[in-house]
Design a protein around this motif. Structure first.
Motif, mmCIF file in Angstrom:
data_model
loop_
_atom_site.group_PDB
_atom_site.id
_atom_site.type_symbol
_atom_site.label_atom_id
_atom_site.label_comp_id
_atom_site.label_asym_id
_atom_site.label_seq_id
_atom_site.Cartn_x
_atom_site.Cartn_y
_atom_site.Cartn_z
ATOM 1 N N TRP A 1 32.753 -7.178 -71.759
ATOM 2 C CA TRP A 1 34.318 -7.216 -71.671
ATOM 3 C C TRP A 1 34.857 -8.303 -71.768
ATOM 4 O O TRP A 1 34.249 -9.014 -72.338
ATOM 5 N N PHE A 2 36.443 -8.509 -72.062
ATOM 6 C CA PHE A 2 37.269 -9.049 -72.828
ATOM 7 C C PHE A 2 37.783 -10.059 -71.241
ATOM 8 O O PHE A 2 38.021 -9.750 -69.871
ATOM 9 N N ASP A 3 37.878 -11.657 -71.716
ATOM 10 C CA ASP A 3 38.772 -12.384 -70.669
ATOM 11 C C ASP A 3 39.370 -12.044 -70.010
ATOM 12 O O ASP A 3 40.203 -11.654 -68.998
ATOM 13 N N VAL A 4 40.405 -11.796 -70.886
ATOM 14 C CA VAL A 4 41.807 -11.433 -71.617
ATOM 15 C C VAL A 4 42.154 -10.215 -71.464
ATOM 16 O O VAL A 4 41.971 -9.422 -72.797
ATOM 17 N N CYS A 5 42.698 -9.354 -70.510
ATOM 18 C CA CYS A 5 43.140 -8.068 -70.772
ATOM 19 C C CYS A 5 43.850 -7.772 -71.702
ATOM 20 O O CYS A 5 45.216 -8.761 -71.569
ATOM 21 N N ARG A 6 43.356 -7.246 -72.636
ATOM 22 C CA ARG A 6 44.451 -6.365 -74.303
ATOM 23 C C ARG A 6 45.918 -6.044 -73.464
ATOM 24 O O ARG A 6 45.995 -5.287 -72.361
ATOM 25 N N PRO A 7 46.424 -5.702 -74.623
ATOM 26 C CA PRO A 7 47.895 -5.907 -74.270
ATOM 27 C C PRO A 7 48.021 -3.654 -74.295
ATOM 28 O O PRO A 7 47.507 -3.244 -74.467
ATOM 29 N N GLY A 8 49.069 -3.624 -73.456
ATOM 30 C CA GLY A 8 48.970 -2.146 -72.719
ATOM 31 C C GLY A 8 47.664 -1.684 -71.932
ATOM 32 O O GLY A 8 47.751 -0.075 -71.302
ATOM 33 N N CYS A 9 46.564 -2.546 -71.649
ATOM 34 C CA CYS A 9 45.662 -2.254 -70.486
ATOM 35 C C CYS A 9 45.929 -1.849 -69.348
ATOM 36 O O CYS A 9 46.616 -2.335 -68.345
ATOM 37 N N CYS A 10 45.081 -0.447 -68.867
ATOM 38 C CA CYS A 10 46.045 0.208 -67.408
ATOM 39 C C CYS A 10 47.421 0.036 -66.864
ATOM 40 O O CYS A 10 46.893 -0.515 -65.992
ATOM 41 N N GLU A 11 47.431 0.744 -67.870
ATOM 42 C CA GLU A 11 49.332 0.813 -67.352
ATOM 43 C C GLU A 11 49.556 2.163 -66.172
ATOM 44 O O GLU A 11 48.232 2.647 -65.834
ATOM 45 N N ASN A 12 49.815 1.927 -64.925
ATOM 46 C CA ASN A 12 50.218 2.416 -63.956
ATOM 47 C C ASN A 12 51.583 3.225 -64.505
ATOM 48 O O ASN A 12 52.015 3.212 -64.528
ATOM 49 N N ILE A 13 51.492 4.174 -64.571
ATOM 50 C CA ILE A 13 52.370 5.452 -65.241
ATOM 51 C C ILE A 13 53.194 5.446 -64.453
ATOM 52 O O ILE A 13 55.397 6.191 -64.897
ATOM 53 N N ARG A 14 53.433 5.506 -63.387
ATOM 54 C CA ARG A 14 54.486 5.420 -62.326
ATOM 55 C C ARG A 14 55.092 5.006 -61.862
ATOM 56 O O ARG A 14 56.400 4.651 -62.220
ATOM 57 N N ALA A 15 54.404 3.472 -62.347
ATOM 58 C CA ALA A 15 55.363 2.052 -61.908
ATOM 59 C C ALA A 15 55.826 1.354 -63.311
ATOM 60 O O ALA A 15 56.370 0.916 -63.373
ATOM 61 N N GLY A 16 55.543 1.996 -64.079
ATOM 62 C CA GLY A 16 55.049 0.913 -65.771
ATOM 63 C C GLY A 16 54.572 -0.327 -65.297
ATOM 64 O O GLY A 16 53.811 -0.415 -64.260
ATOM 65 N N PHE A 17 54.416 -1.315 -66.579
ATOM 66 C CA PHE A 17 54.131 -2.355 -66.586
ATOM 67 C C PHE A 17 55.155 -3.550 -65.208
ATOM 68 O O PHE A 17 56.461 -3.721 -66.147
ATOM 69 N N LYS A 18 54.384 -4.299 -65.111
ATOM 70 C CA LYS A 18 55.442 -5.391 -64.146
ATOM 71 C C LYS A 18 54.026 -6.801 -65.000
ATOM 72 O O LYS A 18 53.536 -6.711 -64.858
#
Length: 397
Positions: A372-389
């Motif tokens: 797997w990735f060392d650095v998470c990719r853009p948009g990875c594992c979004e929280n739909i209730r709170a959005g991206f922080k």
């Protein structure tokens, strides 16, 4: 970092210089000076239970009377979650393994939801002059709660402590298919099936249930990077299915009679409202239906968990075992990795590959999904209730 990249802001906030431009796999050695062991945390007495649950559900406005409905799981065990004691053992085991290999790195331990908190661990590291940290979170799979939430907490802590310009936090890759994580499950399932076969239960009468924490479907769909179609269960489900498959393949290779044993992925510990779709089927519902399929024995595998914390003790050792007894089934629950030497060595391997800048092709992995990735990719594992922080160890969406 070349001159051109030095002229633009980093793609990855709070990161070491080697990870700041956001490569999927960091192949530049990084001279880390400390390891941040990050975990969930848990109460250590009856008076801690409700304050702990307030921390877990912060921002959701859940009243204490509803929290008390969950609190009885902890109160059943004297208000003590085993997770902090387990993390103390894990920290000590990692320190022993580091010393055995001659690696001089201190281990700082902090939790998201109970003492010792992450901010305390980061301050302790900074006060000791250890400012380039590599984080090891006690969660192997990709989802909001098992990866991105930790990364958001790292960012929050660095901002709140005003150490964002001083301390950097990278994170080891998700280790769901690292051999060190998988080996204890292979051993546990192999021994459980061998024992049932030796007692006269035929392979086709045995079912293996690989159990993990359920998550909302909306979160599951958003788990993992968005450059691939994962299906409704997202990368979270795909990773579990891949690991379950290699565990069963190993057992069949070791025990020919085990080839007839069936298996499936099940879920547990659902906590959302009935109107909200979560990953299914539930482990207890599946157990209840096994006798009508001719099953006589069930092997329950806590595949989604690294240690015997509350979800294992209550949802599996209590509720699932009761469901098996009611169904008239023989039941065996296999161990979690805990402080198994293979698992501990694997965690240190993950740190070493970042210390050395190991090329992707040299990194051990047991499924086609890894490493797997060392650095998470853009948009990875979004929280739909709170959005991206803001989050450390990942490219901003």
């Amino acid at each position: 970092m070349n001159a051109a990249s030095a002229d633009r802001p980093p793609a990855v906030a709070f990161a070491s210089s080697a990870a700041a431009d956001g490569p999927p796999h960091v192949t530049t050695p990084v001279p880390y000076d400390g390891i941040l062991l990050a975990s969930f945390g848990g109460p250590e007495g009856q008076d801690d239970v409700i304050p702990f649950l307030r921390n877990v559900t912060r921002g959701r406005g859940i009243p204490d009377e509803r929290l008390e409905e969950v609190a009885h799981h902890y109160r059943h065990f004297g208000g003590v979650s085993p997770i902090n004691a387990q993390n103390r053992r894990l920290k000590a085991a990692i320190e022993v393994e580091l010393e055995r290999r001659g690696i001089d790195l201190p281990v700082y331990w902090g939790n998201r939801n109970w003492a010792p908190y992450l901010d305390e661990a980061v301050r302790e590291a900074a006060n000791a002059g250890d400012t380039t940290l590599i984080a090891v979170a006690t969660s192997a799979y990709s989802s909001f709660s098992s990866c991105r939430q930790y990364r958001e907490d790292f960012a929050r802590v660095l901002e709140q402590t005003e150490l964002a310009g001083t301390v950097t936090i990278d994170k080891v890759r998700q280790f769901f298919d690292h051999p060190g994580f998988i080996e204890p499950f292979r051993t546990g399932v192999r021994e459980a099936i061998a024992g049932l076969l030796a007692d006269g239960v035929s392979g086709e009468r045995i079912q293996v249930l690989f159990s993990t924490h359920s998550v909302p479907m909306d979160d599951a769909r958003r788990s993992g990077p968005r450059d691939r179609e994962w299906g409704d269960g997202g990368a979270y489900e795909a990773q579990h299915l891949a690991v379950a498959r290699v565990v069963m393949e190993h057992v069949a290779e070791q025990i020919p009679d085990a080839a007839a044993v069936g298996s499936q992925l099940v879920y547990q510990s659902r906590s959302g409202p009935p109107s909200q779709p979560w990953l299914e089927p539930d482990v207890c519902d599946v157990i209840a239906g096994l006798p009508e399929r001719g099953i006589e024995a069930v092997v329950i595998v806590p595949l989604g968990f690294v240690s015997d914390h509350m979800e294992v003790l209550w949802d599996l050792d209590t509720e699932a075992m009761e469901a098996a007894a009611e169904a008239g089934l023989r039941a065996v629950r296999t161990p979690t990795p805990g402080v198994d030497p293979a698992y501990v060595a694997g965690l240190v391997d993950l740190v070493v590959e970042r210390l050395s800048g190991a090329p992707r092709e040299t990194r051990p992995h047991a499924t086609e999904l890894g490493p797997w990735f060392d650095v998470c990719r853009p948009g990875c594992c979004e929280n739909i209730r709170a959005g991206f922080k803001p989050a450390a160890a990942g490219v901003a969406p």
